[in-house]
Design a protein around this motif. Structure first.
Motif, PDB file in Angstrom:
ATOM      1  N   HIS A 170       0.837  -1.201   0.000  1.00 30.59           N
ATOM      2  CA  HIS A 170       0.000   0.000   0.000  1.00 30.59           C
ATOM      3  C   HIS A 170       0.872   1.251   0.000  1.00 30.59           C
TER       4      HIS A 170
ATOM      5  N   TYR B 244      -6.352  -3.352  -8.494  1.00 24.75           N
ATOM      6  CA  TYR B 244      -6.571  -2.496  -7.327  1.00 24.75           C
ATOM      7  C   TYR B 244      -8.065  -2.465  -7.003  1.00 24.75           C
TER       8      TYR B 244
ATOM      9  N   GLU C   9     -10.875  -0.830  -5.462  1.00 26.58           N
ATOM     10  CA  GLU C   9     -11.162   0.533  -5.038  1.00 26.58           C
ATOM     11  C   GLU C   9     -11.927   0.565  -3.717  1.00 26.58           C
TER      12      GLU C   9
ATOM     13  N   LYS D 161      -9.523  -0.149  -0.999  1.00 26.20           N
ATOM     14  CA  LYS D 161      -8.342   0.723  -1.020  1.00 26.20           C
ATOM     15  C   LYS D 161      -7.042  -0.073  -0.912  1.00 26.20           C
ATOM     16  N   ARG D 162      -6.990  -1.185  -1.636  1.00 26.13           N
ATOM     17  CA  ARG D 162      -5.779  -2.005  -1.647  1.00 26.13           C
ATOM     18  C   ARG D 162      -5.809  -2.902  -2.881  1.00 26.13           C
TER      19      ARG D 162
END
Length: 482
Positions: free
Chosen positions: A9, A22, A24, A27-28
């Motif tokens: 990250h 990725y 969304e 968030k990783r």
């Protein structure tokens, strides 16, 4: 930069050998392992330019995952969401009860939408139906040596201690009823992780020929029954809804002729009724048919619960020899009356005798949540509690109340100018008591000596009522029929 900070990250790159897609929402990067020479896992391969020629579609069995369109037929044969062959002990709706369409109302408005006069009329009916019922139960708060070490473990948090106290008391009540012994089968309904059966097994030590059947309709993580490897006790887990469970189709019960002890810790509303019917109708009735000799005669309606308890006690004091019965006893900690259902409810005959029906039952079961919903808390506090629940999904979820903060559709309704918080709480308790009384009468009519008692302090759990039942043996039945 320290090595610990060089995470995928932080660097903006996926971990080595992992998918480059990725996510969304999280968030990783996706953490799935990829095949040699590939950048994306199978789930996200459609995002890769080299895979654009192949189209991925939602799986028709479970839209939570996707599959290559040209491999759909192959996937459907091995998809984990495919319908699996039903076991022999699955019989559709065997414990559901009779469905009477004429009694089920088409549309019922929420309690908050009821006119005041209609709500007042419902409360009057409740109070009239509850006349003569003892609203204060006896305290049977107990413990058991099997849990002493666990209870005194300094590493325990509040939640663990709360559960251990309840399990210890249930175990103490099982022992007091002389149900804790060898050569029997304990059926734990709504088993969850199987902790209640775990402690029963610990308490039994090396008792011979003990079988545990753990019934749970959903897949459960962190199960404890897998840890048991004793020679004398066997754990068997059944993933099935109690509504469809036929116990006499289970080999160990069909062939071994082991007396069954039905147990449960916080068995949600409708599940309690399904479990009772599973034990005393579906299972016990099959032995009556085989032997052509009833195990239970209908108890005369003019006998009160006090008389039944007295006669049963006299029978025990005279050391009347016990006759083998399919169901040796029932010990269930009750919970969530607001989740009961009229069709499955075993006390319909009791309600009808009081002039009540499906409509009254619906509103009484909704109002039962007033006893435990914690209406003193503001909506802001309630929303925070809901958020905390979502954040603590890995915590022990076998408990069904949160110390008085449960928020349900009707529990948070306010009735300005009509009822105080304390009045609503009393009404909620009356609703629970009336529903449980229907279960008591049902068990009496099926040849059992049932009772309700407090098994834990309300500070430990607001759902603190234990339902117990023992079969009335032939000598005691003769006393009752005099």
């Amino acid at each position: 930069m320290a090595d610990s900070a060089r995470t995928p990250h932080a660097t903006g790159f996926p971990a080595e050998g992992r998918c480059s897609y990725y996510v969304e929402k999280k968030k990783r990067f996706c953490r799935m392992v990829v095949a040699a020479g590939k950048r994306f896992c199978g789930e996200h391969a459609g995002a890769a330019e080299e895979e654009n020629a192949r189209k991925r579609i939602l799986c028709p069995l479970d839209p939570k995952h996707t599959v290559y369109e040209d491999q759909l037929a192959k996937h459907l044969k091995k998809c984990n969401s495919r319908e699996k062959p039903k076991p022999d002990f699955f019989i559709q709706d065997i414990n559901a009860g009779l469905k009477d369409e004429t009694e089920i109302p088409e549309q019922l408005v929420p309690i908050s939408s009821l006119p005041e006069d209609q709500l007042e009329n419902l409360i009057k009916k409740l109070r009239k139906a509850s006349e003569g019922l003892n609203s204060t139960l006896k305290d049977h708060i107990m413990s058991h040596p099997a849990l002493y070490d666990a209870l005194n473990d300094p590493k325990n948090g509040d939640s663990a201690t709360k559960h251990l106290k309840q399990q210890a008391s249930i175990l103490g009540n099982i022992e007091k009823l002389k149900l804790l012994g060898p050569r029997r089968c304990f059926v734990e309904f709504g088993a969850g992780k199987g902790k209640l059966s775990h402690w029963v097994d610990i308490a039994l030590k090396d008792a011979e020929k003990v079988h545990f059947i753990l019934v749970e309709k959903v897949t459960t993580r962190f199960k404890v029954d897998g840890k048991h490897r004793k020679k004398n006790s066997v754990f068997e887990r059944l993933q099935i809804d109690i509504q469809h469970l036929c116990l006499n189709k289970i080999p160990v019960l069909r062939e071994g002729k082991l007396p069954v002890v039905g147990i449960g810790k916080h068995l949600c509303g409708v599940a309690t009724d399904l479990a009772l019917r599973c034990l005393v109708e579906t299972y016990a009735a099959s032995f009556e048919e085989r032997n052509e000799e009833p195990l239970a005669k209908r108890i005369k309606n003019d006998k009160t619960e006090k008389e039944i308890n007295t006669l049963a006690k006299e029978g025990n004091e005279k050391n009347v020899p016990e006759k083998w019965t399919p169901v040796a006893g029932i010990v269930i900690a009750l919970c969530c009356h607001h989740r009961c259902d009229w069709r499955h409810y075993v006390g319909k005959e009791y309600f009808r005798a009081l002039g009540l029906g499906a409509v009254e039952f619906h509103y009484f079961q909704r109002m039962s949540s007033w006893a435990t919903c914690g209406m003193q808390k503001t909506s802001f506090e309630a929303s925070n509690i809901t958020t905390k629940r979502k954040d603590n999904q890995n915590n022990d979820s076998e408990e069904h109340d949160e110390g008085g903060y449960r928020v349900t559709d009707d529990s948070s309704e306010s009735l300005p100018g009509l009822l105080t918080v304390e009045e609503k709480k009393k009404i909620g308790h009356l609703c629970k008591l009336l529903i449980d009384q229907g279960r008591i009468q049902y068990l009496q009519q099926k040849g059992f000596n049932p009772a309700l008692q407090y098994y834990t302090d309300p500070l430990v759990s607001l759902e603190n009522v234990l339902l117990t039942a023992l079969p009335i043996h032939s000598s005691q039945k003769q006393l009752l029929n005099r």
